[in-house]
Design a protein around this motif. Structure first.
Motif, PDB file in Angstrom:
ATOM      1  N   PHE A 242      11.147  -6.193  -3.420  1.00  0.00           N
ATOM      2  CA  PHE A 242      11.591  -7.503  -2.909  1.00  0.00           C
ATOM      3  C   PHE A 242      10.424  -8.430  -2.627  1.00  0.00           C
ATOM      4  O   PHE A 242      10.633  -9.551  -2.142  1.00  0.00           O
ATOM      5  CB  PHE A 242      12.414  -7.328  -1.630  1.00  0.00           C
ATOM      6  N   VAL A 243       9.203  -7.999  -2.886  1.00  0.00           N
ATOM      7  CA  VAL A 243       8.034  -8.848  -2.651  1.00  0.00           C
ATOM      8  C   VAL A 243       7.211  -8.908  -3.920  1.00  0.00           C
ATOM      9  O   VAL A 243       7.247  -8.011  -4.765  1.00  0.00           O
ATOM     10  CB  VAL A 243       7.165  -8.317  -1.488  1.00  0.00           C
ATOM     11  N   SER A 244       6.458  -9.988  -4.051  1.00  0.00           N
ATOM     12  CA  SER A 244       5.617 -10.192  -5.228  1.00  0.00           C
ATOM     13  C   SER A 244       4.172 -10.376  -4.799  1.00  0.00           C
ATOM     14  O   SER A 244       3.879 -10.699  -3.627  1.00  0.00           O
ATOM     15  CB  SER A 244       6.080 -11.429  -6.019  1.00  0.00           C
ATOM     16  N   GLU A 245       3.275 -10.203  -5.715  1.00  0.00           N
ATOM     17  CA  GLU A 245       1.843 -10.332  -5.436  1.00  0.00           C
ATOM     18  C   GLU A 245       1.530 -11.745  -4.952  1.00  0.00           C
ATOM     19  O   GLU A 245       1.994 -12.732  -5.519  1.00  0.00           O
ATOM     20  CB  GLU A 245       1.039 -10.015  -6.699  1.00  0.00           C
ATOM     21  N   GLY A 246       0.778 -11.831  -3.862  1.00  0.00           N
ATOM     22  CA  GLY A 246       0.404 -13.126  -3.296  1.00  0.00           C
ATOM     23  C   GLY A 246       1.298 -13.575  -2.166  1.00  0.00           C
ATOM     24  O   GLY A 246       0.921 -14.483  -1.398  1.00  0.00           O
ATOM     25  N   GLU A 247       2.485 -13.015  -2.040  1.00  0.00           N
ATOM     26  CA  GLU A 247       3.372 -13.390  -0.938  1.00  0.00           C
ATOM     27  C   GLU A 247       2.893 -12.778   0.367  1.00  0.00           C
ATOM     28  O   GLU A 247       2.179 -11.789   0.382  1.00  0.00           O
ATOM     29  CB  GLU A 247       4.799 -12.906  -1.226  1.00  0.00           C
ATOM     30  N   VAL A 248       3.288 -13.405   1.452  1.00  0.00           N
ATOM     31  CA  VAL A 248       2.988 -12.883   2.787  1.00  0.00           C
ATOM     32  C   VAL A 248       4.207 -12.103   3.267  1.00  0.00           C
ATOM     33  O   VAL A 248       5.325 -12.621   3.271  1.00  0.00           O
ATOM     34  CB  VAL A 248       2.638 -13.996   3.778  1.00  0.00           C
ATOM     35  N   ALA A 249       3.979 -10.842   3.623  1.00  0.00           N
ATOM     36  CA  ALA A 249       5.076  -9.978   4.036  1.00  0.00           C
ATOM     37  C   ALA A 249       5.038  -9.772   5.548  1.00  0.00           C
ATOM     38  O   ALA A 249       4.124 -10.260   6.248  1.00  0.00           O
ATOM     39  CB  ALA A 249       4.978  -8.636   3.319  1.00  0.00           C
ATOM     40  N   ALA A 250       6.033  -9.115   6.038  1.00  0.00           N
ATOM     41  CA  ALA A 250       6.083  -8.750   7.447  1.00  0.00           C
ATOM     42  C   ALA A 250       6.075  -7.221   7.533  1.00  0.00           C
ATOM     43  O   ALA A 250       7.127  -6.593   7.710  1.00  0.00           O
ATOM     44  CB  ALA A 250       7.338  -9.336   8.112  1.00  0.00           C
ATOM     45  N   PRO A 251       4.930  -6.613   7.345  1.00  0.00           N
ATOM     46  CA  PRO A 251       4.862  -5.136   7.253  1.00  0.00           C
ATOM     47  C   PRO A 251       5.171  -4.483   8.578  1.00  0.00           C
ATOM     48  O   PRO A 251       4.904  -5.019   9.666  1.00  0.00           O
ATOM     49  CB  PRO A 251       3.414  -4.865   6.816  1.00  0.00           C
ATOM     50  N   ARG A 252       5.726  -3.319   8.495  1.00  0.00           N
ATOM     51  CA  ARG A 252       6.004  -2.510   9.677  1.00  0.00           C
ATOM     52  C   ARG A 252       5.614  -1.081   9.353  1.00  0.00           C
ATOM     53  O   ARG A 252       5.988  -0.555   8.298  1.00  0.00           O
ATOM     54  CB  ARG A 252       7.484  -2.597  10.022  1.00  0.00           C
ATOM     55  N   PRO A 253       4.833  -0.458  10.213  1.00  0.00           N
ATOM     56  CA  PRO A 253       4.375   0.921   9.949  1.00  0.00           C
ATOM     57  C   PRO A 253       5.573   1.845   9.715  1.00  0.00           C
ATOM     58  O   PRO A 253       6.627   1.708  10.365  1.00  0.00           O
ATOM     59  CB  PRO A 253       3.609   1.303  11.202  1.00  0.00           C
TER      60      PRO A 253
END
Length: 257
Positions: A242-253
């Motif tokens: 659901f994410v592409s290179e260069g996008e800003v994600a909201a990562p969660r451990p």
């Protein structure tokens, strides 16, 4: 390993010795008569030829005498001896099977794409089907491929001074050809970018998505070993589709079980 009956050979030795003595007398007589002028050079030449033939016969018989005992060309263990007392044996007949397993030579077939990774002197680990493990050294790498399999013969020499490892059993050979840093990952997180490159999506310290092309160096049932990633990296394990290179994600451990 065996000895031939010397009776026939002894008769040949006696005959050859007698023929040599006779030829020597004939030559000596012809030479003496030539010196006195009552013999021709042709007679001396014939006597000399007969003497040379008799000398050659003595040498041949002596060689036969030396061959009365069948000895092995190397030390080892006699596995089979196909001879019985009183049996006649023709030249070239196999009479025994001799095995030398100290050291033991392990033969493997190397795929052509891996041939350049091997060289004489490399260490190798060998595990035999009996469970025995030994360290060895590569002593031979072939230069001609087998026509049927296109593989190359290689040999590993393994110490076997105690003779505990028999000849002819199966073995698994591991030959280190170099070291590489790799990550072990579940295959489910591997994806393709728009160019069709196989890779892994990660996030950096700014939560920006990055794509790293990878190369699978080993595959196992529970995962794959891959190269191409930084030594330390945060891998997206869920939602990478659901994410592409260069996008800003909201990562969660990831939650640890």
């Amino acid at each position: 390993m065996a000895r031939f009956d010397p009776a026939a050979n002894q008769a040949e030795v006696n005959r050859a010795a007698q023929d040599l003595a006779t030829a020597q007398r004939e030559f000596d007589n012809a030479s003496a008569l030539l010196d006195r002028g009552v013999a021709t050079n042709d007679r001396v030449t014939q006597a000399r030829a007969a003497l040379a033939a008799a000398q050659a016969q003595v040498i041949e018989v002596q060689q036969d005498t030396n061959a009365l005992e069948i000895t092995a060309p190397f030390g080892g263990r006699i596995e089979t001896l196909d001879l019985d007392v009183g049996e006649y044996v023709s030249a070239g007949t196999q009479v025994a099977r001799l095995v030398d397993i100290t050291p033991l030579t392990v033969e493997i077939q190397v795929p052509q794409q891996s041939l350049t990774l091997l060289e004489v002197g490399q260490p190798a680990s060998v595990e035999f089907i009996t469970g025995e493990k030994r360290e060895g050294i590569v002593t031979f790498v072939g230069s001609a491929a087998a026509a049927e399999t296109r593989t190359f013969l290689a040999e590993i020499e393994v110490d076997n001074a105690d003779g505990a490892i028999p000849s002819g059993i199966s073995a698994q050979v591991v030959i280190p050809t170099g070291t590489v840093t790799a990550h072990f990952l579940p295959p489910s997180i591997v994806s393709l970018n728009t160019q069709g490159d196989l890779g892994i999506k990660t996030v950096d310290s700014d939560a920006t998505v990055a794509f790293f092309p990878i190369e699978v160096v080993d595959a196992q049932i529970d995962g794959v070993w891959v190269t191409g990633l930084p030594d330390s990296v945060d891998v997206i394990t869920v939602g990478q589709g659901f994410v592409s290179e260069g996008e800003v994600a909201a990562p969660r451990p990831a939650e640890m079980n």
